[in-house]
Structures are given as C-alpha cells and as structure tokens.
Design a protein around this motif. Structure first.
Motif, PDB file in Angstrom:
ATOM      1  N   ALA A 195      53.001 -40.008  17.701  1.00  0.00           N
ATOM      2  CA  ALA A 195      52.890 -40.312  16.142  1.00  0.00           C
ATOM      3  C   ALA A 195      51.449 -39.965  15.615  1.00  0.00           C
ATOM      4  O   ALA A 195      51.358 -39.301  14.601  1.00  0.00           O
ATOM      5  CB  ALA A 195      53.471 -41.674  15.812  1.00  0.00           C
ATOM      6  N   LYS A 196      50.575 -40.501  16.320  1.00  0.00           N
ATOM      7  CA  LYS A 196      49.238 -40.392  15.778  1.00  0.00           C
ATOM      8  C   LYS A 196      48.571 -38.845  15.900  1.00  0.00           C
ATOM      9  O   LYS A 196      48.014 -38.518  14.757  1.00  0.00           O
ATOM     10  CB  LYS A 196      48.233 -41.513  16.874  1.00  0.00           C
ATOM     11  CG  LYS A 196      46.610 -41.157  16.441  1.00  0.00           C
ATOM     12  CD  LYS A 196      46.114 -41.946  17.365  1.00  0.00           C
ATOM     13  CE  LYS A 196      44.528 -42.071  16.823  1.00  0.00           C
ATOM     14  NZ  LYS A 196      43.723 -42.890  17.904  1.00  0.00           N
ATOM     15  N   VAL A 198      50.542 -35.951  15.712  1.00  0.00           N
ATOM     16  CA  VAL A 198      51.434 -35.509  14.563  1.00  0.00           C
ATOM     17  C   VAL A 198      50.662 -35.618  13.209  1.00  0.00           C
ATOM     18  O   VAL A 198      50.658 -34.914  12.237  1.00  0.00           O
ATOM     19  CB  VAL A 198      52.861 -35.841  14.598  1.00  0.00           C
ATOM     20  CG1 VAL A 198      53.694 -35.332  13.404  1.00  0.00           C
ATOM     21  CG2 VAL A 198      53.711 -35.539  15.945  1.00  0.00           C
ATOM     22  N   GLN A 199      50.252 -37.075  12.981  1.00  0.00           N
ATOM     23  CA  GLN A 199      49.916 -37.354  11.631  1.00  0.00           C
ATOM     24  C   GLN A 199      48.551 -36.838  11.364  1.00  0.00           C
ATOM     25  O   GLN A 199      48.050 -36.499  10.516  1.00  0.00           O
ATOM     26  CB  GLN A 199      49.948 -38.915  11.583  1.00  0.00           C
ATOM     27  CG  GLN A 199      49.456 -39.611  10.032  1.00  0.00           C
ATOM     28  CD  GLN A 199      50.258 -38.964   9.127  1.00  0.00           C
ATOM     29  OE1 GLN A 199      51.647 -39.063   9.237  1.00  0.00           O
ATOM     30  NE2 GLN A 199      49.869 -38.509   8.070  1.00  0.00           N
ATOM     31  N   LYS A 202      48.827 -33.293  10.237  1.00  0.00           N
ATOM     32  CA  LYS A 202      49.249 -33.371   8.733  1.00  0.00           C
ATOM     33  C   LYS A 202      48.092 -33.750   7.742  1.00  0.00           C
ATOM     34  O   LYS A 202      47.793 -33.313   6.840  1.00  0.00           O
ATOM     35  CB  LYS A 202      50.335 -34.321   8.492  1.00  0.00           C
ATOM     36  CG  LYS A 202      51.613 -33.933   9.340  1.00  0.00           C
ATOM     37  CD  LYS A 202      52.814 -34.985   8.944  1.00  0.00           C
ATOM     38  CE  LYS A 202      54.106 -34.647   9.588  1.00  0.00           C
ATOM     39  NZ  LYS A 202      55.075 -35.611   9.252  1.00  0.00           N
ATOM     40  N   ASP A 203      47.278 -34.577   8.358  1.00  0.00           N
ATOM     41  CA  ASP A 203      46.073 -35.223   7.594  1.00  0.00           C
ATOM     42  C   ASP A 203      45.119 -34.109   7.279  1.00  0.00           C
ATOM     43  O   ASP A 203      44.410 -33.729   6.183  1.00  0.00           O
ATOM     44  CB  ASP A 203      45.497 -36.326   8.156  1.00  0.00           C
ATOM     45  CG  ASP A 203      46.268 -37.528   7.885  1.00  0.00           C
ATOM     46  OD1 ASP A 203      47.116 -37.533   7.159  1.00  0.00           O
ATOM     47  OD2 ASP A 203      46.013 -38.477   8.856  1.00  0.00           O
ATOM     48  N   ASP A 327      42.066 -34.753  14.309  1.00  0.00           N
ATOM     49  CA  ASP A 327      41.410 -36.022  13.877  1.00  0.00           C
ATOM     50  C   ASP A 327      39.975 -35.958  13.428  1.00  0.00           C
ATOM     51  O   ASP A 327      39.790 -36.556  12.547  1.00  0.00           O
ATOM     52  CB  ASP A 327      41.481 -36.912  14.925  1.00  0.00           C
ATOM     53  CG  ASP A 327      41.127 -38.381  14.510  1.00  0.00           C
ATOM     54  OD1 ASP A 327      41.885 -39.004  13.919  1.00  0.00           O
ATOM     55  OD2 ASP A 327      40.166 -38.959  15.129  1.00  0.00           O
ATOM     56  N   THR A 330      39.227 -33.492  10.377  1.00  0.00           N
ATOM     57  CA  THR A 330      39.706 -33.942   8.681  1.00  0.00           C
ATOM     58  C   THR A 330      38.424 -34.270   7.903  1.00  0.00           C
ATOM     59  O   THR A 330      38.483 -33.974   6.693  1.00  0.00           O
ATOM     60  CB  THR A 330      40.733 -34.836   9.019  1.00  0.00           C
ATOM     61  OG1 THR A 330      41.927 -34.061   9.676  1.00  0.00           O
ATOM     62  CG2 THR A 330      41.338 -35.226   7.508  1.00  0.00           C
TER      63      THR A 330
END
Length: 347
Positions: A195-196, A198-199, A202-203, A327, A330
C-alpha cells in the motif's frame, strides 16, 4: 560530467553539475550482453531463484540466486530501502560528521550498513571483499556507462569481486530512471503492491501535475539552479540532468546559461565568480543540497545576500543526485511547485 570525451574537472566543479563526469572508462560487469529484460524469476515475491537483470549499459547480469549480499552507492541503497530491499554495504556520502544520516542516505538506518567509503569516489576494496558481494549497484552519469563513485584507481580490482549494475541518470527525464529503479527493486524481491509503495507512486504523479499547473499559471517566474563552493557559484543548465530536464518538460521556466559558457564543463553548467553571481536575474533559486556543497544559510558573500530572490526568501533546496524512489522524488516536485505558486516577481 558528460561523456568519455569530456574534459576532466576538479571535484569541486563536478559537485556543481547536478550530474557529473565519469572519472574513467566504464567498468564491464560480469555477465553477458543480450536481449534479456531486467527481471527475475519470482520477481517481487522475495523468494530465491535465478536472477537476471539487464542494466542501462546493456549489460546483463545473471546469478544463480537473487542476490542478498548487495553493495550500492548510498543514494541507490536509499532508493532500494524505500522499496524494502536492504543492502549490506554502501559507498558514497552516508554519514555526517556528527554521525547522522547524510541527505543522500534518505531514510536508511546507517548504523545497519557497512560504510565502505563515506565520500564520493571512496570504496575500500578490502572491506568490500570481506562482505562477499554478489552484486554492486550504482548509477552512471555519462553515455560511456562509467560507474558512479567507483574509484578509478581500483575499479579493476572491484570489478573482479562481483558483477555490477548501473542505472543511467544521464540525459533523460527523471521518470525513466525512477521506472528502472522500480524494476530493479522488483527483481530483487520488493513487493511493489504494498500500500505504501502504491500510494507513493500516486503521490508522485499528483505532485507532477501540481508542478505542471503551477508552471503554466506562472510562466513569468524564472527559476535558477545553483550550487555553491568557496570560490565559485555554479549555474546549471537543464540539459543532461534528470531532475531539471523533467521539471523543464513540465513547463518550468529555467535560467539557461548559453552553450558557449558551458563548453568547459561538457554542457552541464557555467562557473561564476561570486562577484558575478547576479549575472542571471531569477525569481526562485533552487540550491544543491549535497553536504559537499555550501548550503544557502552558510553563504557569507555579500553579492549573494543582495540577490532579489535571496532577499525575498525564495530559495529552496534541490537534489542533483535524487534518491530514485517515488517517495523521495515527490517532495522535489511539491517544493518547487509551492515555490512557484507563492513567488513574488522580483527579477
């Protein structure tokens, strides 16, 4: 700093580029050059098995097992860490004088890795051999495929101990090496469906769209990419650097030194004396955040303090060697977008 034909520069000059000159011919990794794609049997499962990865030099490394004894350049290790891949050893800026993690170490617990050299171009061969490395992973900043931060004087000894993998950050937009690091992490067993993770992707995409909109809304805002040393101030051009090429593609209006001024550096940047630091008007300045450069708060030159962007507080950090995970990239987009959105026109 450019390719194999580039003029050799001082380390100080190299630091300013937002990329850099390969200090010698490319190392040839163990393995064969073929058409195999970068992947591994059971990729992303964390299971052992045969491992194959084709890097950006076109070199394919094949091992009987997915490697677990990995040595990597600090920034690469930090990116892999974000994807759940732990390395054993690192080389490159890793810890500061007070023992804390260097900016290029990201979120890694630096106490849990063996530091083989805590500066660019330093790699202790004896310590490296003692780790029984299965693969060495780094980046390359030229079209010759030179392994970033692998010492020229010991590169042949290093090459004999383990095969190498290189992700290119030369003359391409940021999204390409980000994707390649993603593929490499997956091949090493990373769970990219977490989840982390994938997010984070997206971020990154949302931040890119924010920067695109900010640049479109404020085309009058001029952004200058700089780096500071005791004697010189460097103004980077957008060509060749993965971050600047991408930001420019998103519409950011950058100050561009003329090609004639960048000739001596292989096209990366222009060197200015501190007396001439005001040569290019700018509304926002993004400054090299690496620990080997002088940070904005520590610049004492009066000419710097008089710059309109500095007086307006419109100076932010830049990572010329970005940690290649979604991560970590971003914030680079978000911070620049915010700076452009809020900037006063001062140039």
């Amino acid at each position: 700093m450019s390719n194999a034909r580039a003029t050799f520069l001082s380390r100080r000059g190299i630091l300013a580029a937002g990329g850099a000159l390969g200090l010698g011919a490319a190392l040839t990794a163990c393995g064969s050059d073929d058409k195999d794609s970068g992947s591994a049997d059971g990729a992303g499962t964390g299971k052992s098995g045969p491992w194959t990865f084709k890097d950006d030099r076109g070199t394919t490394v094949k091992l009987d097992q997915v490697p677990t004894s990995i040595v990597a350049f600090t920034g690469v290790a930090a990116a892999l860490y974000d994807y759940g891949v732990q390395v054993k050893g690192v080389f490159g800026p890793t810890t500061t004088k007070d023992g804390k993690a260097d900016v290029q170490a990201g979120d890694m617990d630096v106490s849990k890795v063996t530091v083989l050299g805590n500066a660019w171009g330093k790699l202790n061969v004896e310590k490296y051999a003692a780790l029984a490395p299965e693969v060495l992973i780094t980046t390359t900043f030229d079209d010759a495929g030179t392994l970033w931060s692998v010492p020229e004087e010991s590169k042949d000894k290093i090459a004999k101990l383990a095969p190498s993998v290189a992700i290119s950050v030369f003359d391409r937009q940021l999204t390409k090496p980000l994707q390649r690091m993603w593929e490499l992490a997956e091949s090493l067993g990373a769970d990219l469906t977490a989840a982390k993770t994938v997010q984070a992707k997206k971020d990154f995409e949302a931040a890119a769209e924010r920067l695109r909109k900010a640049a479109k809304a404020r085309p009058e805002i001029k952004v200058l990419a700089g780096s500071a040393s005791p004697d010189l101030f460097y103004v980077s051009g957008t060509n060749l650097s993965v971050d600047l090429e991408y930001f420019k593609a998103l519409g950011v209006n950058f100050v561009e030194p003329p090609e004639s001024a960048k000739k001596a550096t292989g096209g990366w940047f222009e060197s200015l004396s501190w007396e001439n630091v005001d040569k290019y008007p700018a509304d926002v300045i993004i400054m090299d955040d690496r620990s080997s450069t002088i940070q904005p708060a520590d610049i004492t030159e009066g000419t710097w303090k008089k710059l309109p962007a500095v007086k307006a507080g419109q100076v932010i950090s830049r990572s010329p060697e970005p940690i290649l995970s979604y991560d970590k990239c971003t914030p680079l987009l978000t911070n620049l977008a915010e700076a452009i959105e809020k900037a006063k026109k001062v140039s």
